[in-house]
Design a protein around this motif. Structure first.
Motif, PDB file in Angstrom:
ATOM      1  N   GLY A 285       0.791  -1.218   0.000  1.00 58.98           N
ATOM      2  CA  GLY A 285       0.000   0.000   0.000  1.00 58.98           C
ATOM      3  C   GLY A 285       0.824   1.269   0.000  1.00 58.98           C
ATOM      4  N   THR A 286       2.134   1.169   0.256  1.00 61.52           N
ATOM      5  CA  THR A 286       2.996   2.356   0.259  1.00 61.52           C
ATOM      6  C   THR A 286       2.991   3.010  -1.117  1.00 61.52           C
ATOM      7  OG1 THR A 286       4.445   1.353   1.906  1.00 61.52           O
ATOM      8  CG2 THR A 286       5.338   3.206   0.654  1.00 61.52           C
ATOM      9  N   SER A 287       2.822   4.321  -1.156  1.00 61.02           N
ATOM     10  CA  SER A 287       2.773   5.033  -2.433  1.00 61.02           C
ATOM     11  C   SER A 287       3.205   6.472  -2.227  1.00 61.02           C
ATOM     12  CB  SER A 287       1.356   4.985  -3.016  1.00 61.02           C
ATOM     13  OG  SER A 287       1.311   5.601  -4.283  1.00 61.02           O
ATOM     14  N   GLY A 288       3.673   7.111  -3.309  1.00 63.92           N
ATOM     15  CA  GLY A 288       3.980   8.535  -3.280  1.00 63.92           C
ATOM     16  C   GLY A 288       5.387   8.882  -2.872  1.00 63.92           C
ATOM     17  N   LYS A 289       6.282   7.909  -2.821  1.00 63.96           N
ATOM     18  CA  LYS A 289       7.662   8.207  -2.448  1.00 63.96           C
ATOM     19  C   LYS A 289       8.497   8.714  -3.625  1.00 63.96           C
ATOM     20  CE  LYS A 289       8.273   5.384   1.680  1.00 63.96           C
ATOM     21  NZ  LYS A 289       9.182   4.434   2.369  1.00 63.96           N
ATOM     22  N   PHE A 290       7.895   8.718  -4.803  1.00 59.25           N
ATOM     23  CA  PHE A 290       8.571   9.210  -6.010  1.00 59.25           C
ATOM     24  C   PHE A 290       7.502   9.580  -7.028  1.00 59.25           C
ATOM     25  CE2 PHE A 290       8.898   4.567  -5.469  1.00 59.25           C
ATOM     26  CZ  PHE A 290       7.935   4.157  -6.367  1.00 59.25           C
ATOM     27  N   ALA A 291       7.910  10.235  -8.097  1.00 56.84           N
ATOM     28  CA  ALA A 291       6.966  10.652  -9.139  1.00 56.84           C
ATOM     29  C   ALA A 291       6.368   9.420  -9.825  1.00 56.84           C
ATOM     30  CB  ALA A 291       7.677  11.535 -10.161  1.00 56.84           C
ATOM     31  N   PRO A 292       5.111   9.519 -10.250  1.00 53.91           N
ATOM     32  CA  PRO A 292       4.489   8.361 -10.914  1.00 53.91           C
ATOM     33  C   PRO A 292       5.243   7.986 -12.196  1.00 53.91           C
ATOM     34  CG  PRO A 292       3.124  10.324 -11.153  1.00 53.91           C
ATOM     35  CD  PRO A 292       4.188  10.660 -10.157  1.00 53.91           C
ATOM     36  N   HIS A 293       5.513   6.718 -12.350  1.00 58.45           N
ATOM     37  CA  HIS A 293       6.179   6.224 -13.551  1.00 58.45           C
ATOM     38  C   HIS A 293       6.025   4.709 -13.623  1.00 58.45           C
ATOM     39  CE1 HIS A 293       9.364   5.570 -10.526  1.00 58.45           C
ATOM     40  NE2 HIS A 293       9.796   4.613 -11.321  1.00 58.45           N
ATOM     41  N   LEU A 294       6.312   4.168 -14.785  1.00 57.95           N
ATOM     42  CA  LEU A 294       6.356   2.725 -14.977  1.00 57.95           C
ATOM     43  C   LEU A 294       7.811   2.285 -14.981  1.00 57.95           C
ATOM     44  CD1 LEU A 294       5.163  -0.084 -15.820  1.00 57.95           C
ATOM     45  CD2 LEU A 294       5.518   0.662 -18.201  1.00 57.95           C
ATOM     46  N   HIS A 295       8.147   1.359 -14.116  1.00 55.28           N
ATOM     47  CA  HIS A 295       9.455   0.701 -14.202  1.00 55.28           C
ATOM     48  C   HIS A 295       9.264  -0.531 -15.070  1.00 55.28           C
ATOM     49  CE1 HIS A 295      13.315  -1.125 -12.895  1.00 55.28           C
ATOM     50  NE2 HIS A 295      12.624  -2.245 -13.063  1.00 55.28           N
ATOM     51  N   TYR A 296      10.016  -0.589 -16.183  1.00 55.14           N
ATOM     52  CA  TYR A 296       9.885  -1.715 -17.111  1.00 55.14           C
ATOM     53  C   TYR A 296      11.217  -2.453 -17.183  1.00 55.14           C
ATOM     54  CZ  TYR A 296       9.172  -4.368 -21.391  1.00 55.14           C
ATOM     55  OH  TYR A 296       9.070  -5.392 -22.315  1.00 55.14           O
ATOM     56  N   GLY A 297      11.198  -3.723 -16.876  1.00 55.24           N
ATOM     57  CA  GLY A 297      12.409  -4.534 -16.904  1.00 55.24           C
ATOM     58  C   GLY A 297      12.230  -5.781 -17.748  1.00 55.24           C
ATOM     59  N   MET A 298      13.358  -6.320 -18.240  1.00 53.15           N
ATOM     60  CA  MET A 298      13.341  -7.547 -19.030  1.00 53.15           C
ATOM     61  C   MET A 298      14.410  -8.496 -18.483  1.00 53.15           C
ATOM     62  SD  MET A 298      12.917  -5.923 -22.872  1.00 53.15           S
ATOM     63  CE  MET A 298      12.659  -7.488 -23.724  1.00 53.15           C
ATOM     64  N   TYR A 299      14.045  -9.780 -18.354  1.00 55.35           N
ATOM     65  CA  TYR A 299      14.938 -10.786 -17.798  1.00 55.35           C
ATOM     66  C   TYR A 299      14.906 -12.027 -18.691  1.00 55.35           C
ATOM     67  CZ  TYR A 299      14.666  -7.951 -13.547  1.00 55.35           C
ATOM     68  OH  TYR A 299      14.719  -6.916 -12.645  1.00 55.35           O
ATOM     69  N   ARG A 300      16.079 -12.522 -19.037  1.00 57.38           N
ATOM     70  CA  ARG A 300      16.157 -13.728 -19.866  1.00 57.38           C
ATOM     71  C   ARG A 300      16.526 -14.937 -19.006  1.00 57.38           C
ATOM     72  NH1 ARG A 300      16.183 -15.031 -24.950  1.00 57.38           N
ATOM     73  NH2 ARG A 300      16.339 -12.887 -25.716  1.00 57.38           N
ATOM     74  N   ASP A 301      15.813 -16.046 -19.247  1.00 54.45           N
ATOM     75  CA  ASP A 301      16.076 -17.292 -18.534  1.00 54.45           C
ATOM     76  C   ASP A 301      16.820 -18.235 -19.482  1.00 54.45           C
ATOM     77  OD1 ASP A 301      16.079 -19.642 -17.132  1.00 54.45           O
ATOM     78  OD2 ASP A 301      14.009 -19.499 -16.470  1.00 54.45           O
ATOM     79  N   THR A 302      18.012 -18.673 -19.093  1.00 58.58           N
ATOM     80  CA  THR A 302      18.816 -19.560 -19.932  1.00 58.58           C
ATOM     81  C   THR A 302      18.622 -21.028 -19.569  1.00 58.58           C
ATOM     82  OG1 THR A 302      20.742 -19.546 -18.463  1.00 58.58           O
ATOM     83  CG2 THR A 302      20.588 -17.772 -20.076  1.00 58.58           C
ATOM     84  N   GLY A 303      17.796 -21.302 -18.574  1.00 59.55           N
ATOM     85  CA  GLY A 303      17.640 -22.663 -18.089  1.00 59.55           C
ATOM     86  C   GLY A 303      18.523 -22.937 -16.887  1.00 59.55           C
TER      87      GLY A 303
END
Length: 325
Positions: A285-303
């Motif tokens: 529920g914590t919110s408002g500690k920084f400006a609104p934005h989307l954090h977008y990340g990508m992770y590859r699984d090699t097995g």
């Protein structure tokens, strides 16, 4: 008079033939476009295994060889030799189906040329179908077969979800991407990959921040399924989507989720999955500690391991493609 009429008719026919474009003939004689789904359906017809499970396991094994295939460019997926030949087979280059069967290998001669060739796609797909149908062809039966080989429920679930996606769309040709924020909304971003972060301990930023107004819709960038949903102390309300290339897409700091988005949901490029917010860096529920934005990340699984990589080049490409559309 009749002779003159016949002569005129003959001249008219000749002139029509002379000016008729050959395009129609060319189109009729041109080889038909090959549907890549058909090869899985053919293997299914021969083995009774569901075609979408054959395609899903093939895709999962292909993903494990992403680096090799990227260099080789479209080579047939090479199944592990112990799976193909049998773990106890002293000849791990065995290409004879008779001895492969003795040692419980899955290698099969699908094209009937006398060789069970792991580099021949027809042989590989026939072998996969035979393997997947070995305990029955229901979803439960196939999942048991997958478990007996991989011994990991996470892998079984991923292959199952790949199969669900292929079965839902009735094809393996699922291409295309979307930028995570619609072009109808204002946003800004730059590469923030590797920047320092301090909350929760020193660490690097594993993604790209896209700043947008609170409540701006966030869309899926690819075909895939929702693997995770819920609160994360760092990312707040987040969604994790795994695509068919076994890449995990991480959408964080959301204000809320789109209706119907649940773990297991199948998503398409451009589908709304949530809304921009500023949640995270604390208890639920914590919110408002920084400006609104989307954090977008990508992770590859090699097995063997999963690692983050810079999504910015992909975002720029998808942004150009989305604007062009």
């Amino acid at each position: 008079m009749k002779t003159a009429s016949r002569l005129l008719l003959s001249l008219l026919i000749v002139s029509l033939i002379a000016v008729t474009p050959v395009r129609a003939h060319d189109e009729l004689s041109a080889p038909p476009q090959t549907d890549p789904t058909a090869k899985f359906q053919k293997a299914s017809a021969l083995t009774k295994a569901p075609w979408f499970y054959i395609a899903a396991m093939y895709q999962y094994e292909t993903n494990l060889q992403w680096k090799k295939k990227g260099q080789a460019g479209g080579t047939v997926v090479e199944l592990p030799s112990n799976l193909w030949c049998g773990t106890l087979n002293p000849n791990q280059t065995d290409r004879y189906e008779g001895t492969i069967r003795i040692y419980n290998g899955i290698g099969r001669d699908g094209n009937k040329d006398g060789i069970a060739d792991p580099k021949n796609e027809e042989d590989v797909l026939y072998a996969l179908g035979t393997f997947l149908a070995s305990n029955g062809t229901s979803e439960e039966d196939v999942r048991i077969t997958l478990w007996n080989y991989y011994n990991e429920s996470m892998i079984v679930d991923r292959i199952t979800n790949f199969a669900r996606i292929y079965n839902q769309f009735k094809t393996t040709e699922l291409k295309g991407n979307a930028f995570p924020i619609s072009k109808r909304y204002n946003y800004s971003y730059r590469s923030t990959w590797g920047d320092r972060r301090g909350w929760g301990g020193r660490r690097i930023h594993e993604g790209t921040d896209i700043f947008a107004g609170y409540g701006t819709p966030v869309v899926a960038t690819s075909y895939g399924f929702v693997e995770l949903k819920g609160w994360n102390d760092y990312g707040g309300w987040r969604v994790g989507i795994r695509d068919l290339n076994n890449v995990y897409h991480y959408y964080a700091h959301l204000s809320s989720y789109a209706k119907g988005i649940q773990i297991g949901s199948i998503v398409t490029p451009g589908q709304v999955i949530g809304y921009v917010g500023s949640s995270g860096y604390g208890k639920p529920g914590t919110s408002g500690k920084f400006a609104p934005h989307l954090h977008y990340g990508m992770y590859r699984d090699t097995g063997k391991t999963e690692f983050a990589f810079d999504p910015t080049p992909y975002l720029r490409r998808w942004e150009r493609q989305t604007k062009a559309r």
